[in-house]
Design a protein around this motif. Structure first.
Motif, PDB file in Angstrom:
ATOM      1  N   HIS A 114      45.948  37.707  38.495  1.00  0.00           N
ATOM      2  CA  HIS A 114      47.166  37.157  37.881  1.00  0.00           C
ATOM      3  C   HIS A 114      46.955  35.718  37.386  1.00  0.00           C
ATOM      4  CE1 HIS A 114      51.394  36.510  37.081  1.00  0.00           C
ATOM      5  NE2 HIS A 114      51.355  35.413  37.814  1.00  0.00           N
ATOM      6  N   LEU A 115      46.245  34.902  38.135  1.00  0.00           N
ATOM      7  CA  LEU A 115      45.999  33.515  37.744  1.00  0.00           C
ATOM      8  C   LEU A 115      45.231  33.437  36.438  1.00  0.00           C
ATOM      9  CD1 LEU A 115      46.132  30.495  38.390  1.00  0.00           C
ATOM     10  CD2 LEU A 115      44.019  30.755  39.708  1.00  0.00           C
ATOM     11  N   VAL A 116      44.262  34.308  36.267  1.00  0.00           N
ATOM     12  CA  VAL A 116      43.469  34.329  35.028  1.00  0.00           C
ATOM     13  C   VAL A 116      44.362  34.707  33.850  1.00  0.00           C
ATOM     14  CG1 VAL A 116      41.563  35.463  33.826  1.00  0.00           C
ATOM     15  CG2 VAL A 116      41.330  34.838  36.243  1.00  0.00           C
ATOM     16  N   GLN A 117      45.226  35.703  34.024  1.00  0.00           N
ATOM     17  CA  GLN A 117      46.145  36.099  32.968  1.00  0.00           C
ATOM     18  C   GLN A 117      47.100  34.963  32.608  1.00  0.00           C
ATOM     19  OE1 GLN A 117      46.058  38.926  31.215  1.00  0.00           O
ATOM     20  NE2 GLN A 117      44.211  39.474  32.357  1.00  0.00           N
TER      21      GLN A 117
END
Length: 201
Positions: A114-117
């Motif tokens: 989620h952090l990468v997205q």
């Protein structure tokens, strides 16, 4: 009018480190790289004018292949001769290509996090803003020149920019857009020159 510094031979090592710095900062694609090149060679060091840069870029648009590579070759040749071409390409491509390969290899492992997205969602607007600024920088010399030449030329220039934007939005192939606007440029902007020659006769 912007002045050019007399020292147009910065030295090959210096040229290499400048291009390496550009390559390592080129997050977000071609628009970011374009902006960094403008800031380094036009604004910071004044080794080129925006008019000259735009002229180089227009030449690169009509060349096959990667435009930024062609632009790097032209600037490298101008500032360092044949050796300048080699060190400029090496500086721009090698470090950034190495990092890109490593990131691409590892991205598959983290792309669903989620952090990468969230990071990617933040980067896209920043890239769009950079592209807008680069577009303004390219349009400014043409619009300024057209303004000085008279209201008709200014209207024609703005119209061409609008037509090109519309053509790209409706997905007209780029080579057709460039060829068409080149022809329109000949028809629109040689008319005053032709008229002047006729009047001189």
């Amino acid at each position: 009018m912007q002045k050019i510094q007399k020292d147009l031979r910065p030295g090959l090592w210096r040229l290499f480190f400048i291009w390496t710095s550009i390559g390592l900062q080129s997050f977000g694609g071609g628009a970011t790289t374009n902006l960094l090149i403008q800031r380094e060679f036009i604004e910071k060091r004044q080794w080129m004018t925006i008019d000259e840069y735009t002229h180089y870029w227009n030449l690169c648009l009509f060349a096959p292949g990667i435009n930024l590579v062609a632009l790097t070759i032209l600037i490298g040749k101008k500032l360092g001769g044949n050796a300048g071409i080699f060190v400029s390409l090496l500086g721009l491509l090698f470090p950034s290509a190495t990092i890109t390969c490593l990131l691409a290899a590892g991205f598959k492992q983290v792309e669903h996090i989620h952090l990468v997205q969230a990071i990617l969602q933040g980067v896209v607007p920043a890239t769009a803003g950079i592209m807008l600024l680069v577009g303004i920088n390219f349009a400014q010399p043409q619009l300024l020149r057209a303004y000085k030449e008279g209201p008709l030329n200014l209207i024609l220039s703005v119209t061409l920019i609008a037509l090109c934007t519309l053509a790209i939005i409706i997905k007209v192939p780029v080579f057709i857009v460039l060829s068409s606007t080149a022809l329109l440029g000949v028809l629109c902007f040689t008319r005053p020159l032709f008229k002047k020659k006729v009047e001189e006769r």
